[in-house]
Design an enzyme around this catalytic site. Structure first.
Site, PDB file in Angstrom:
ATOM      1  N   MET A  88     -19.411   6.582   3.123  1.00  0.00           N
ATOM      2  CA  MET A  88     -19.781   5.710   3.465  1.00  0.00           C
ATOM      3  C   MET A  88     -21.383   4.590   3.359  1.00  0.00           C
ATOM      4  O   MET A  88     -21.783   3.529   4.135  1.00  0.00           O
ATOM      5  CB  MET A  88     -19.763   5.641   5.174  1.00  0.00           C
ATOM      6  CG  MET A  88     -18.468   5.917   5.811  1.00  0.00           C
ATOM      7  SD  MET A  88     -18.858   6.682   7.483  1.00  0.00           S
ATOM      8  CE  MET A  88     -19.284   7.993   7.605  1.00  0.00           C
ATOM      9  N   HIS A 100     -17.790   7.937  -8.420  1.00  0.00           N
ATOM     10  CA  HIS A 100     -18.058   6.729  -8.428  1.00  0.00           C
ATOM     11  C   HIS A 100     -17.800   5.881 -10.363  1.00  0.00           C
ATOM     12  O   HIS A 100     -17.650   5.108 -10.791  1.00  0.00           O
ATOM     13  CB  HIS A 100     -19.079   6.514  -8.987  1.00  0.00           C
ATOM     14  CG  HIS A 100     -20.089   6.598  -7.633  1.00  0.00           C
ATOM     15  ND1 HIS A 100     -21.435   7.005  -7.259  1.00  0.00           N
ATOM     16  CD2 HIS A 100     -19.582   6.664  -6.710  1.00  0.00           C
ATOM     17  CE1 HIS A 100     -21.933   6.871  -6.251  1.00  0.00           C
ATOM     18  NE2 HIS A 100     -20.444   6.810  -5.409  1.00  0.00           N
ATOM     19  N   GLU A 144       0.553  -1.335  -0.318  1.00  0.00           N
ATOM     20  CA  GLU A 144       0.128  -0.438   0.053  1.00  0.00           C
ATOM     21  C   GLU A 144       0.958   0.949  -0.390  1.00  0.00           C
ATOM     22  O   GLU A 144       1.910   1.320   0.537  1.00  0.00           O
ATOM     23  CB  GLU A 144      -1.073  -0.506   1.412  1.00  0.00           C
ATOM     24  CG  GLU A 144      -1.593   1.413   1.253  1.00  0.00           C
ATOM     25  CD  GLU A 144      -3.014   1.869  -0.025  1.00  0.00           C
ATOM     26  OE1 GLU A 144      -3.050   1.042  -0.189  1.00  0.00           O
ATOM     27  OE2 GLU A 144      -2.343   3.602   0.196  1.00  0.00           O
ATOM     28  N   ALA A 145       0.645   1.896  -1.084  1.00  0.00           N
ATOM     29  CA  ALA A 145       1.291   3.548  -1.162  1.00  0.00           C
ATOM     30  C   ALA A 145       1.255   4.604   0.388  1.00  0.00           C
ATOM     31  O   ALA A 145       2.182   5.030   0.299  1.00  0.00           O
ATOM     32  CB  ALA A 145       1.470   4.593  -2.630  1.00  0.00           C
ATOM     33  N   PRO A 183     -21.222   2.283  -4.850  1.00  0.00           N
ATOM     34  CA  PRO A 183     -20.391   1.225  -5.029  1.00  0.00           C
ATOM     35  C   PRO A 183     -19.297   0.525  -4.377  1.00  0.00           C
ATOM     36  O   PRO A 183     -19.047  -1.024  -4.776  1.00  0.00           O
ATOM     37  CB  PRO A 183     -19.162   1.423  -6.577  1.00  0.00           C
ATOM     38  CG  PRO A 183     -18.577   3.223  -6.594  1.00  0.00           C
ATOM     39  CD  PRO A 183     -20.411   3.814  -5.508  1.00  0.00           C
ATOM     40  N   GLN A 184     -19.183   0.713  -2.536  1.00  0.00           N
ATOM     41  CA  GLN A 184     -18.201   0.166  -2.367  1.00  0.00           C
ATOM     42  C   GLN A 184     -19.034  -1.088  -2.189  1.00  0.00           C
ATOM     43  O   GLN A 184     -18.354  -2.148  -2.293  1.00  0.00           O
ATOM     44  CB  GLN A 184     -18.119   0.519  -0.687  1.00  0.00           C
ATOM     45  CG  GLN A 184     -19.183   1.426  -0.350  1.00  0.00           C
ATOM     46  CD  GLN A 184     -18.984   1.978   0.887  1.00  0.00           C
ATOM     47  OE1 GLN A 184     -17.426   1.682   1.780  1.00  0.00           O
ATOM     48  NE2 GLN A 184     -19.798   2.292   2.108  1.00  0.00           N
TER      49      GLN A 184
HETATM   50  C1  FAD Z   1     -14.810  11.046  -1.892  1.00  0.00           C
HETATM   51  C2  FAD Z   1     -15.171   9.256  -1.944  1.00  0.00           C
HETATM   52  C3  FAD Z   1     -16.423   9.372  -1.848  1.00  0.00           C
HETATM   53  C4  FAD Z   1     -17.328   8.347  -1.561  1.00  0.00           C
HETATM   54  N1  FAD Z   1     -18.648   8.068  -1.075  1.00  0.00           N
HETATM   55  C5  FAD Z   1     -18.840   7.146  -1.322  1.00  0.00           C
HETATM   56  C6  FAD Z   1     -19.867   6.202  -0.685  1.00  0.00           C
HETATM   57  O1  FAD Z   1     -20.235   7.206   0.145  1.00  0.00           O
HETATM   58  N2  FAD Z   1     -20.334   4.731  -0.969  1.00  0.00           N
HETATM   59  C7  FAD Z   1     -19.842   4.493  -1.904  1.00  0.00           C
HETATM   60  O2  FAD Z   1     -20.209   2.796  -2.372  1.00  0.00           O
HETATM   61  N3  FAD Z   1     -18.903   4.187  -2.544  1.00  0.00           N
HETATM   62  C8  FAD Z   1     -18.391   5.678  -2.456  1.00  0.00           C
HETATM   63  N4  FAD Z   1     -17.067   6.403  -2.413  1.00  0.00           N
HETATM   64  C9  FAD Z   1     -16.632   5.151  -3.919  1.00  0.00           C
HETATM   65  C10 FAD Z   1     -15.733   3.854  -3.285  1.00  0.00           C
HETATM   66  O3  FAD Z   1     -14.792   4.321  -2.394  1.00  0.00           O
HETATM   67  C11 FAD Z   1     -14.919   3.273  -4.482  1.00  0.00           C
HETATM   68  O4  FAD Z   1     -15.607   3.198  -5.545  1.00  0.00           O
HETATM   69  C12 FAD Z   1     -14.456   1.879  -3.975  1.00  0.00           C
HETATM   70  O5  FAD Z   1     -13.213   2.547  -2.611  1.00  0.00           O
HETATM   71  C13 FAD Z   1     -13.183   1.469  -4.794  1.00  0.00           C
HETATM   72  O6  FAD Z   1     -12.282   0.415  -4.037  1.00  0.00           O
HETATM   73  P1  FAD Z   1     -11.056   0.332  -5.529  1.00  0.00           P
HETATM   74  O7  FAD Z   1     -10.563  -1.323  -3.860  1.00  0.00           O
HETATM   75  O8  FAD Z   1     -11.595  -0.105  -6.510  1.00  0.00           O
HETATM   76  O9  FAD Z   1     -10.184   1.519  -5.508  1.00  0.00           O
HETATM   77  P2  FAD Z   1      -9.152   2.321  -4.282  1.00  0.00           P
HETATM   78  O10 FAD Z   1     -10.476   2.166  -2.697  1.00  0.00           O
HETATM   79  O11 FAD Z   1      -8.910   3.632  -5.199  1.00  0.00           O
HETATM   80  O12 FAD Z   1      -8.093   1.716  -3.557  1.00  0.00           O
HETATM   81  C14 FAD Z   1      -6.546   1.251  -3.687  1.00  0.00           C
HETATM   82  C15 FAD Z   1      -5.690   1.586  -3.033  1.00  0.00           C
HETATM   83  O13 FAD Z   1      -4.375   1.619  -4.073  1.00  0.00           O
HETATM   84  C16 FAD Z   1      -3.599   2.107  -3.689  1.00  0.00           C
HETATM   85  N5  FAD Z   1      -2.491   1.949  -4.842  1.00  0.00           N
HETATM   86  C17 FAD Z   1      -2.672   2.154  -5.654  1.00  0.00           C
HETATM   87  N6  FAD Z   1      -1.357   2.802  -6.546  1.00  0.00           N
HETATM   88  C18 FAD Z   1      -0.767   2.503  -5.972  1.00  0.00           C
HETATM   89  C19 FAD Z   1       0.721   1.681  -5.980  1.00  0.00           C
HETATM   90  N7  FAD Z   1       1.247   1.904  -7.002  1.00  0.00           N
HETATM   91  N8  FAD Z   1       1.139   1.148  -5.317  1.00  0.00           N
HETATM   92  C20 FAD Z   1       0.622   0.814  -3.983  1.00  0.00           C
HETATM   93  N9  FAD Z   1      -0.460   1.496  -3.635  1.00  0.00           N
HETATM   94  C21 FAD Z   1      -1.275   2.155  -4.589  1.00  0.00           C
HETATM   95  C22 FAD Z   1      -4.185   3.467  -2.843  1.00  0.00           C
HETATM   96  O14 FAD Z   1      -3.014   4.162  -2.417  1.00  0.00           O
HETATM   97  C23 FAD Z   1      -5.313   2.934  -2.232  1.00  0.00           C
HETATM   98  O15 FAD Z   1      -5.717   2.728  -1.258  1.00  0.00           O
HETATM   99  C24 FAD Z   1     -16.752   7.440  -2.162  1.00  0.00           C
HETATM  100  C25 FAD Z   1     -15.214   7.658  -3.074  1.00  0.00           C
HETATM  101  C26 FAD Z   1     -14.377   9.090  -2.519  1.00  0.00           C
HETATM  102  C27 FAD Z   1     -13.431   9.155  -2.968  1.00  0.00           C
END
Ligand code: FAD
Ligand code: NAG
Ligand code: NAG
Ligand code: NAG
Ligand code: NAG
Length: 601
Positions: A129, A537, A57-58, A582-583
């Site tokens: 959330m 999203h 994790e970065a 989407p979470q």
């Molecule tokens: C402000 C905000 C509000 C939101 N509100 C909601 C909500 O209310 N309800 C809901 O369902 N969804 C919500 N979402 C969307 C939801 O949180 C995301 O769709 C979901 O977290 C995506 O998951 P993921 O695992 O695809 O990626 P992420 O959650 O983006 O996780 C990716 C991880 O990979 C790490 N990473 C990236 N590149 C590297 C690298 N090169 N080396 C090491 N680590 C790396 C990142 O640091 C991060 O920790 C929201 C998102 C945001 C930003």
């Protein structure tokens, strides 16, 4: 105060596990997972039940790096100024990547700050959330697009339910008999004890009850089974949040899956470690052998005896694939990257639903306005000490509908055809009620509409062969003009909502944003080009699909085409943006692919 101390000791506990991070030197694991968001941590935690797993994790731990701004529910709305979407956003580099999009010519030449969590938990450490699931027809479409019936809504149930633990609403704490909550008590498999906590806010924002009533008075009815049961259109709901209810603190992928797996499974977490490149054995079948990573400037290799899992999120997963030699071959050639697999779809197909809003000053109170006044702090903190009151709560009212016949009649035939190409249960618009403190102790209410059938597509490209530079992000908002038509119709619908009896009871003065000067379709469109925003999203940049689909990046088991031993398990692998926050579906996908891997698929 008590809660803050609790948050700190929790952070210390996390740090306790992590006080001596693993040494920054070459090591070998069965699986190396890149990215500690909900996709990565779910798959990592499940694989670590039977194999050795490293998660890279970065970022670090948000409980330490962002404190109660991330931990306290209300602060998800009021306590993270870096969620500002403008180019002038205040940076928060310990928890946010600080990504800035390219200029969007079709959205008033704005550049958008697209916050993305850079911390264990990923975006679940900074999101709002909201927890719910998409429509049955949307997952059924997913199943048909990827040619695999295991993605139908019915067949996905077990992966949804095994990820979460549901707590019934605490009606006494909520103290709001006017917020009917219907839900399926079986939506989480509490007996198996999935680690993700899903519960209802222990406090209801009075402003939201009024704005919710306004949306209801448009003709929507309360969802009979809640928004995780596959039906959305025509209904509103008070939805649950990913909040740990006993203390009313954020439940993230880190505080759930990672914290459960660290002591229980064979999991090693590498904080503050950037994945720079996936390594392939090009002498044989292009098997992914491991990952070059960097911790505090020290580069080393984590080797994968079995597989590498890419879970770096919607912007970084396609970037890291391209930097590693997987992507459109011309783009790779332009940056002197040897081609491992020529996949034109990497970084394409960015679906990003956009939101627009109308605001008024209102005569009701809200969590934000109550806690903006220092005189209210002692009582609010005391209530929060008992997991209640405004600090314990993060919004919660959403609604979905299909455009009315009246508004459909304003659209071109082409726009109507695009709307009607979606599965029939997929709504056109989502409404979210919100509130913010205004000037001089006043309170502002907002009703937003989100275009959840976005027709425009963006893309992610690379500017160099290094992960030290951010990718180039083209959001593409309004690049398809039919989105403009739907957005104008959505704006008119919001004005209807603000003209209901409920809204008229609470609004004060003239429309605050954009104001009554905005009337003609041209004026509305001009306002929208300058003001629409993401709902965060973004999806689909490493899209799942059939091998015959030349833009597909991964197959139905999330395996990257053209190589061995590499999967993408995060929101970038979705074939499209679901009609849902989407979470819930990212956790589901992590559960599903971990299950596939364990079963040799
Ligand atoms: C402000 C905000 C509000 C939101 N509100 C909601 C909500 O209310 N309800 C809901 O369902 N969804 C919500 N979402 C969307 C939801 O949180 C995301 O769709 C979901 O977290 C995506 O998951 P993921 O695992 O695809 O990626 P992420 O959650 O983006 O996780 C990716 C991880 O990979 C790490 N990473 C990236 N590149 C590297 C690298 N090169 N080396 C090491 N680590 C790396 C990142 O640091 C991060 O920790 C929201 C998102 C945001 C930003
Ligand atoms: C958040 O932390 C600050 C200290 O930085 C503390 O004073 C405050 O009470 C905390 N807020 C809540 C709601 O816990
Ligand atoms: C419950 O709500 C009512 C009506 O808004 C209010 O008067 C009362 O103080 C609330 N009770 C508690 C315990 O907050
Ligand atoms: C709903 O109930 C709450 C708590 O009693 C109250 O503050 C709010 O004004 C009510 N809203 C409506 C629309 O009646
Ligand atoms: C990405 O999108 C931009 C803006 O729409 C476009 O100009 C560019 O050609 C696209 N790049 C690729 C590689 O598709």
């Amino acid at each position: 105060m008590f809660q803050y101390l609790t948050a700190l000791s929790f952070a210390a506990l996390v740090a306790g596990q992590q006080v001596s991070p693993p040494p920054a030197e070459d090591a070998i694991y069965d699986y190396v997972v890149i990215g500690g968001g909900p996709g990565g941590l779910t798959v990592a935690a499940r694989l670590a039940e039977t194999a050795s797993v490293a998660v890279v994790e970065a970022g670090g731990f948000y409980e330490v790096d962002n404190g109660n701004s991330s931990v306290v529910p209300l602060y998800s709305l009021t306590g993270m100024p870096f969620l500002d979407t403008s180019e002038q956003f205040p940076p928060s580099p310990l928890v946010d990547w600080g990504l800035l999009s390219e200029v969007i010519p079709t959205a008033n030449n704005r550049r958008i700050h697209y916050a993305q969590g850079k911390t264990f938990g990923g975006c679940t450490a900074i999101n709002t959330m909201a927890y719910h699931r998409g429509t049955a027809g949307s997952y059924d479409r997913w199943a048909s697009m990827v040619g695999d019936d295991s993605y139908t809504f019915t067949n996905l149930q077990k992966y949804f339910t095994q990820s979460c633990h549901l707590t019934a609403p605490d009606l006494e704490k909520r103290n709001a008999t006017n917020t009917t909550i219907n839900y399926d008590p079986e939506m989480c498999d509490n007996s198996e004890g999935g680690p993700l906590q899903v519960s209802w806010n222990n406090w209801v924002d009075p402003t939201l009850t009024w704005l919710g009533k306004a949306v209801e008075q448009l003709g929507l009815t309360v969802s009979p089974e809640g928004f995780s049961s596959g039906t959305l259109a025509g209904h509103f709901a008070w939805i649950p949040s990913t909040i740990e209810p006993a203390k009313a603190i954020r439940c993230s992928a880190e505080s759930s899956y990672l914290q459960e797996a660290l002591p229980a499974g064979d999991l090693t977490a590498y904080p503050n470690t950037l994945a720079k490149k996936v390594l392939f054995d090009s002498s044989s079948s292009n098997r992914a052998m491991g990952v070059t990573v960097s911790t505090n400037g020290i580069e080393y290799t984590l080797s994968a005896a079995k597989e590498v899992i890419m879970s770096a999120g919607v912007f970084h997963s396609p970037q890291l694939l391209m930097v590693s030699g997987i992507g459109p071959k011309d783009m790779l050639a332009a940056h002197d990257i040897p081609v491992i697999s020529d996949l034109p779809g990497v970084g394409q197909n960015l679906w990003d639903p956009i939101s627009l809003g109308i605001m008024y000053t209102v005569n009701t109170q809200s969590g934000a306005s109550i806690t903006a006044n220092p005189a209210n702090w002692p009582i609010s903190l005391e209530q929060y000490g008992d997991a209640g009151g405004p600090y314990s709560s993060a919004a919660g009212f959403i609604a979905y509908e299909k455009l009315s016949e009246e508004l459909r009649s304003t659209l071109s035939d082409e726009a109507l055809q695009e709307l009607d190409a979606f599965p029939s249960d997929w709504p056109d618009l989502e409404f979210v009620a919100g509130s913010f403190p205004g000037a001089e102790g006043t309170n502002t209410g907002s009703i937003t509409a989100t275009l959840i059938k976005p027709f425009s597509r963006g893309n992610i490209t690379i500017v160099s062969n290094s992960m030290n530079e951010q990718p180039s992000i083209n959001l593409g908002w309004f690049s398809n003009p039919h989105d403009e038509e739907v957005a104008v119709a959505a704006f008119k619908r919001l004005r209807q909502a603000w003209d209901t009896d409920a809204a008229n009871t609470v609004k004060v003065g003239e429309e605050a944003v954009p104001g009554s000067a905005v009337q003609s379709d041209e004026e509305i469109l001009e306002f929208l080009r300058g003001s629409v925003n993401q709902l965060w999203h973004a999806s689909g940049t490493c899209a799942m699909g059939k091998s015959t689909d030349e833009n597909a990046v991964v197959d139905a088991n999330a395996k990257v085409f053209g190589v061995e031993g590499l999967r993408v398990v995060d929101i970038s692998a979705f074939p499209f943006a679901l009609p849902a926050h989407p979470q819930a579906s990212v956790y589901m996908l992590g559960e599903k692919i971990a299950h596939d891997i364990k079963n040799g698929r």
